[in-house]
Design a protein around this motif. Sequence first.
Motif, PDB file in Angstrom:
ATOM      1  N   THR A  50       0.846  -1.196   0.000  1.00 17.97           N
ATOM      2  CA  THR A  50       0.000   0.000   0.000  1.00 17.97           C
ATOM      3  C   THR A  50       0.880   1.244   0.000  1.00 17.97           C
ATOM      4  N   ASN A  51       0.542   2.229  -0.834  1.00 22.81           N
ATOM      5  CA  ASN A  51       1.302   3.485  -0.866  1.00 22.81           C
ATOM      6  C   ASN A  51       1.210   4.196   0.484  1.00 22.81           C
ATOM      7  N   ALA A  67       6.952   7.656  12.895  1.00 26.94           N
ATOM      8  CA  ALA A  67       6.995   6.618  11.873  1.00 26.94           C
ATOM      9  C   ALA A  67       5.609   6.032  11.653  1.00 26.94           C
ATOM     10  N   VAL A  68       5.273   5.775  10.412  1.00 27.80           N
ATOM     11  CA  VAL A  68       4.006   5.124  10.086  1.00 27.80           C
ATOM     12  C   VAL A  68       4.284   3.683   9.690  1.00 27.80           C
ATOM     13  N   SER A  69       3.331   2.850   9.891  1.00 25.75           N
ATOM     14  CA  SER A  69       3.501   1.429   9.600  1.00 25.75           C
ATOM     15  C   SER A  69       3.391   1.156   8.108  1.00 25.75           C
ATOM     16  N   MET A  70       4.267   0.289   7.633  1.00 24.01           N
ATOM     17  CA  MET A  70       4.127  -0.218   6.272  1.00 24.01           C
ATOM     18  C   MET A  70       2.966  -1.211   6.266  1.00 24.01           C
ATOM     19  N   THR A  71       2.106  -1.104   5.293  1.00 25.62           N
ATOM     20  CA  THR A  71       0.976  -2.026   5.209  1.00 25.62           C
ATOM     21  C   THR A  71       1.005  -2.775   3.884  1.00 25.62           C
ATOM     22  N   ALA A  72       0.593  -4.002   3.946  1.00 25.17           N
ATOM     23  CA  ALA A  72       0.587  -4.842   2.750  1.00 25.17           C
ATOM     24  C   ALA A  72      -0.490  -5.889   2.884  1.00 25.17           C
ATOM     25  N   THR A  73      -0.885  -6.429   1.763  1.00 25.70           N
ATOM     26  CA  THR A  73      -1.903  -7.477   1.718  1.00 25.70           C
ATOM     27  C   THR A  73      -1.359  -8.654   0.919  1.00 25.70           C
ATOM     28  N   ASN A  74      -1.591  -9.836   1.420  1.00 22.62           N
ATOM     29  CA  ASN A  74      -1.218 -11.019   0.660  1.00 22.62           C
ATOM     30  C   ASN A  74      -2.274 -11.303  -0.400  1.00 22.62           C
ATOM     31  N   VAL A  75      -1.841 -11.469  -1.627  1.00 25.17           N
ATOM     32  CA  VAL A  75      -2.730 -11.858  -2.720  1.00 25.17           C
ATOM     33  C   VAL A  75      -2.401 -13.302  -3.083  1.00 25.17           C
ATOM     34  N   THR A  76      -3.414 -14.139  -3.098  1.00 25.49           N
ATOM     35  CA  THR A  76      -3.182 -15.547  -3.374  1.00 25.49           C
ATOM     36  C   THR A  76      -3.558 -15.895  -4.807  1.00 25.49           C
ATOM     37  N   GLY A  77      -2.894 -16.879  -5.309  1.00 24.64           N
ATOM     38  CA  GLY A  77      -3.197 -17.422  -6.622  1.00 24.64           C
ATOM     39  C   GLY A  77      -2.849 -18.894  -6.607  1.00 24.64           C
ATOM     40  N   SER A  78      -3.018 -19.536  -7.711  1.00 17.47           N
ATOM     41  CA  SER A  78      -2.710 -20.964  -7.769  1.00 17.47           C
ATOM     42  C   SER A  78      -1.926 -21.272  -9.033  1.00 17.47           C
ATOM     43  N   THR A  79      -1.154 -22.306  -8.950  1.00 16.08           N
ATOM     44  CA  THR A  79      -0.407 -22.771 -10.113  1.00 16.08           C
ATOM     45  C   THR A  79      -1.121 -23.961 -10.741  1.00 16.08           C
ATOM     46  N   ALA A  80      -0.826 -24.186 -11.985  1.00 12.71           N
ATOM     47  CA  ALA A  80      -1.354 -25.348 -12.692  1.00 12.71           C
ATOM     48  C   ALA A  80      -0.252 -25.900 -13.583  1.00 12.71           C
ATOM     49  N   GLY A 165      -3.174   9.128 -12.183  1.00  8.10           N
ATOM     50  CA  GLY A 165      -4.269   9.401 -11.258  1.00  8.10           C
ATOM     51  C   GLY A 165      -4.505   8.296 -10.251  1.00  8.10           C
ATOM     52  N   GLN A 166      -4.090   7.069 -10.593  1.00  2.96           N
ATOM     53  CA  GLN A 166      -4.249   5.932  -9.687  1.00  2.96           C
ATOM     54  C   GLN A 166      -3.035   5.745  -8.782  1.00  2.96           C
ATOM     55  N   ASP A 167      -2.064   6.663  -8.899  1.00  6.36           N
ATOM     56  CA  ASP A 167      -0.816   6.561  -8.128  1.00  6.36           C
ATOM     57  C   ASP A 167      -0.067   5.265  -8.421  1.00  6.36           C
ATOM     58  N   ALA A 168      -0.203   4.774  -9.649  1.00  7.04           N
ATOM     59  CA  ALA A 168       0.576   3.612 -10.070  1.00  7.04           C
ATOM     60  C   ALA A 168       2.027   4.039 -10.243  1.00  7.04           C
ATOM     61  N   MET A 169       2.950   3.215  -9.789  1.00  6.52           N
ATOM     62  CA  MET A 169       4.361   3.545  -9.909  1.00  6.52           C
ATOM     63  C   MET A 169       4.881   3.194 -11.296  1.00  6.52           C
ATOM     64  N   GLN A 170       5.800   4.014 -11.797  1.00  3.93           N
ATOM     65  CA  GLN A 170       6.436   3.743 -13.069  1.00  3.93           C
ATOM     66  C   GLN A 170       7.567   2.746 -12.882  1.00  3.93           C
ATOM     67  N   LEU A 171       8.142   2.298 -13.999  1.00  2.00           N
ATOM     68  CA  LEU A 171       9.305   1.430 -13.931  1.00  2.00           C
ATOM     69  C   LEU A 171      10.468   2.210 -13.313  1.00  2.00           C
ATOM     70  N   PRO A 172      11.514   1.515 -12.873  1.00  2.00           N
ATOM     71  CA  PRO A 172      12.645   2.223 -12.269  1.00  2.00           C
ATOM     72  C   PRO A 172      13.252   3.304 -13.164  1.00  2.00           C
ATOM     73  N   ASP A 173      13.113   3.177 -14.480  1.00  2.00           N
ATOM     74  CA  ASP A 173      13.682   4.184 -15.380  1.00  2.00           C
ATOM     75  C   ASP A 173      12.742   5.363 -15.607  1.00  2.00           C
ATOM     76  N   GLY A 174      11.584   5.373 -14.912  1.00  2.00           N
ATOM     77  CA  GLY A 174      10.667   6.495 -15.010  1.00  2.00           C
ATOM     78  C   GLY A 174       9.652   6.403 -16.131  1.00  2.00           C
ATOM     79  N   ASN A 175       9.557   5.247 -16.799  1.00  2.00           N
ATOM     80  CA  ASN A 175       8.607   5.061 -17.889  1.00  2.00           C
ATOM     81  C   ASN A 175       7.503   4.092 -17.490  1.00  2.00           C
ATOM     82  N   TRP A 176       6.373   4.201 -18.219  1.00  2.00           N
ATOM     83  CA  TRP A 176       5.341   3.183 -18.160  1.00  2.00           C
ATOM     84  C   TRP A 176       5.679   2.127 -19.207  1.00  2.00           C
TER      85      TRP A 176
END
Length: 312
Positions: A50-51, A67-80, A165-176
């Motif tokens: 989470t940002n 200091a503020v807490s870092m927050t995160a959520t586990n997202v689950t998926g499955s392999t096949a 607008g969604q606060d999506a982060m760009q790649l490390p080089d600053g591009n989408w």
Amino acid sequence: QAIKNRYYDKLFLEIAESKLVHKQLGQRNRKVEKGEGGYGTGVVYWTKWTNLPEVTAGQGEGVPTTAVSMTATNVTGSTAQYDAAVSISDILAYTSFGDVMKAAMERLAYNAGKSIDGIVKKEIQNSGTFATVPGGILAAAWTSIPATATLTVGGVRKATRFLQGQDAMQLPDGNWVAVIHPDALFDLQGDTTTGGWIDANKYTDANANKLMTGEVGKLMGVRFLESSNAAVPRTGVAASASIYVTTFLGREAFGVTELQSLKTYVKGFGSAGSADPTDKVATAGWKTTFGAATLNPSFFLNLNHTVSSTAN
């Protein structure tokens, strides 16, 4: 025989990896180890971070930072488990020129690369946000898209505006980054709007050695990856034309696993024993275990559009 099998493995990987355009953009996760939910398949986890909240006021002099807490959520998926194989008859081997097993392995590698990449494509194109060109965010307005709604520089700008607008982060080089079908790329490269297309071979030396698989150029801060696997045109959903999809992504939009236990199989004539008593059939194949899951659906945009005539 072992040396030849290693040759086929190397050949397979070289060809398969050239088709893995979508997969390289996902957040990687370790493979599922033996005993963790079953051998080869099971539940896998990715971390969705989470940002941090914006800083809206200054701290007083000498006041320690809170200091503020870092927050995160586990997202689950499955392999096949995914696999494919071909059979080669003794007549085909006898009448064909060249190494038939090599030809089979080349086509299996192409099949594996497109298949795995297609699994990722299906995951991200069944999630995220949809938009049309021209227009705003529309979830299901395909029937109103005119035949002239091809992908343009203006459409790319709208896509990057959405990601910003969604606060999506760009790649490390600053591009989408975007994955685009060759038909759509043809139209985009033909748009002569100011600030238009930059071919990948015109990048600076610092970027040229960091090109991603399928990368062909950059436009408006977006690195474009060309793939015939980008989007199968949707027919019958628009009144005037087939609909293509170009996907624009920020970092950590989706997750992928490693291609665990990826292996090629070559079984020569006579290897089947009594199941093939007169040695008529040889086989070749591949097998792997894989999974993908959406992490942040607002961090990528599936842009619906048409293309100009594809006639030569």
